[in-house]
Design a protein around this motif. Structure first.
Motif, PDB file in Angstrom:
ATOM      1  N   LEU A   4       0.845  -1.193   0.000  1.00 59.75           N
ATOM      2  CA  LEU A   4       0.000   0.000   0.000  1.00 59.75           C
ATOM      3  C   LEU A   4       0.877   1.239   0.000  1.00 59.75           C
ATOM      4  O   LEU A   4       1.947   1.240   0.604  1.00 59.75           O
ATOM      5  CB  LEU A   4      -0.885   0.041   1.256  1.00 59.75           C
ATOM      6  N   SER A   5       0.405   2.286  -0.643  1.00 58.98           N
ATOM      7  CA  SER A   5       1.109   3.564  -0.553  1.00 58.98           C
ATOM      8  C   SER A   5       0.889   4.123   0.852  1.00 58.98           C
ATOM      9  O   SER A   5       0.001   3.667   1.596  1.00 58.98           O
ATOM     10  CB  SER A   5       0.579   4.545  -1.586  1.00 58.98           C
ATOM     11  N   ILE A   6       1.678   5.115   1.203  1.00 57.47           N
ATOM     12  CA  ILE A   6       1.505   5.755   2.505  1.00 57.47           C
ATOM     13  C   ILE A   6       0.103   6.339   2.619  1.00 57.47           C
ATOM     14  O   ILE A   6      -0.567   6.184   3.645  1.00 57.47           O
ATOM     15  CB  ILE A   6       2.590   6.821   2.743  1.00 57.47           C
ATOM     16  N   ILE A  27       1.895  -6.422   5.430  1.00 55.66           N
ATOM     17  CA  ILE A  27       1.625  -5.293   4.537  1.00 55.66           C
ATOM     18  C   ILE A  27       2.879  -4.444   4.408  1.00 55.66           C
ATOM     19  O   ILE A  27       3.461  -4.019   5.404  1.00 55.66           O
ATOM     20  CB  ILE A  27       0.442  -4.450   5.053  1.00 55.66           C
ATOM     21  N   ILE A  28       3.265  -4.204   3.171  1.00 58.93           N
ATOM     22  CA  ILE A  28       4.388  -3.323   2.869  1.00 58.93           C
ATOM     23  C   ILE A  28       3.822  -1.927   2.618  1.00 58.93           C
ATOM     24  O   ILE A  28       2.870  -1.766   1.866  1.00 58.93           O
ATOM     25  CB  ILE A  28       5.147  -3.801   1.612  1.00 58.93           C
ATOM     26  N   VAL A  29       4.433  -0.931   3.241  1.00 61.87           N
ATOM     27  CA  VAL A  29       4.049   0.467   3.021  1.00 61.87           C
ATOM     28  C   VAL A  29       5.120   1.076   2.117  1.00 61.87           C
ATOM     29  O   VAL A  29       6.313   0.999   2.413  1.00 61.87           O
ATOM     30  CB  VAL A  29       3.937   1.241   4.354  1.00 61.87           C
ATOM     31  N   ALA A  30       4.669   1.669   1.013  1.00 63.56           N
ATOM     32  CA  ALA A  30       5.609   2.175   0.009  1.00 63.56           C
ATOM     33  C   ALA A  30       5.440   3.676  -0.215  1.00 63.56           C
ATOM     34  O   ALA A  30       4.351   4.215  -0.070  1.00 63.56           O
ATOM     35  CB  ALA A  30       5.396   1.441  -1.311  1.00 63.56           C
ATOM     36  N   ARG A  31       6.553   4.309  -0.549  1.00 64.65           N
ATOM     37  CA  ARG A  31       6.570   5.716  -0.963  1.00 64.65           C
ATOM     38  C   ARG A  31       7.145   5.748  -2.367  1.00 64.65           C
ATOM     39  O   ARG A  31       8.261   5.267  -2.586  1.00 64.65           O
ATOM     40  CB  ARG A  31       7.444   6.534  -0.015  1.00 64.65           C
ATOM     41  N   ARG A  32       6.357   6.270  -3.291  1.00 67.85           N
ATOM     42  CA  ARG A  32       6.752   6.311  -4.704  1.00 67.85           C
ATOM     43  C   ARG A  32       7.156   4.929  -5.221  1.00 67.85           C
ATOM     44  O   ARG A  32       8.133   4.766  -5.947  1.00 67.85           O
ATOM     45  CB  ARG A  32       7.882   7.311  -4.922  1.00 67.85           C
ATOM     46  N   GLY A  33       6.410   3.907  -4.764  1.00 62.31           N
ATOM     47  CA  GLY A  33       6.647   2.546  -5.223  1.00 62.31           C
ATOM     48  C   GLY A  33       7.762   1.798  -4.528  1.00 62.31           C
ATOM     49  O   GLY A  33       7.975   0.626  -4.796  1.00 62.31           O
ATOM     50  N   LYS A  34       8.492   2.471  -3.624  1.00 62.95           N
ATOM     51  CA  LYS A  34       9.601   1.814  -2.928  1.00 62.95           C
ATOM     52  C   LYS A  34       9.199   1.507  -1.486  1.00 62.95           C
ATOM     53  O   LYS A  34       8.689   2.386  -0.781  1.00 62.95           O
ATOM     54  CB  LYS A  34      10.846   2.706  -2.926  1.00 62.95           C
ATOM     55  N   PRO A  35       9.428   0.272  -1.027  1.00 64.71           N
ATOM     56  CA  PRO A  35       9.081  -0.091   0.352  1.00 64.71           C
ATOM     57  C   PRO A  35       9.835   0.767   1.368  1.00 64.71           C
ATOM     58  O   PRO A  35      11.038   0.990   1.242  1.00 64.71           O
ATOM     59  CB  PRO A  35       9.525  -1.547   0.459  1.00 64.71           C
ATOM     60  N   VAL A  36       9.092   1.283   2.370  1.00 69.29           N
ATOM     61  CA  VAL A  36       9.723   2.084   3.423  1.00 69.29           C
ATOM     62  C   VAL A  36       9.400   1.559   4.819  1.00 69.29           C
ATOM     63  O   VAL A  36      10.073   1.919   5.784  1.00 69.29           O
ATOM     64  CB  VAL A  36       9.321   3.581   3.329  1.00 69.29           C
TER      65      VAL A  36
END
Length: 88
Positions: A4-6, A27-36
């Motif tokens: 999911l995006s932020i 769940i992976i949280v991503a910013r601009r498609g990159k996991p953060v």
């Protein structure tokens, strides 16, 4: 595993937490498609902690063996602290 995006995470935080807590989803949280970041269950977190602890124990045992093999090669604690920049 869901990504999911932020913004999506923020807008659906309750749903995301419920998926993790009750369905065991990660769940992976991503910013601009990159996991953060990641949302994981307490059980998954405990497994990660145990793996990390086991690695720390292996490293400590390796260090002890190296010291027993060559005590002269050991670095005094204060010198180590200076080397990594904790003291001057």
């Amino acid at each position: 595993m869901t990504t999911l995006s932020i913004a999506e995470t923020r807008n659906n935080l309750t749903d995301a937490i419920n998926k993790v807590a009750y369905a065991g989803e990660r769940i992976i949280v991503a910013r601009r498609g990159k996991p953060v970041a990641a949302l994981v269950s307490p059980g998954d977190l405990e497994i990660l902690r145990r793996i990390e602890d086991a690695e720390d124990i292996r490293d400590a045992l390796k260090t002890i063996k190296e010291y027993e093999h060559d005590p002269a090669g050991a670095m005094p604690y204060e010198e180590f602290r200076r080397k990594i920049g904790l003291t001057k």
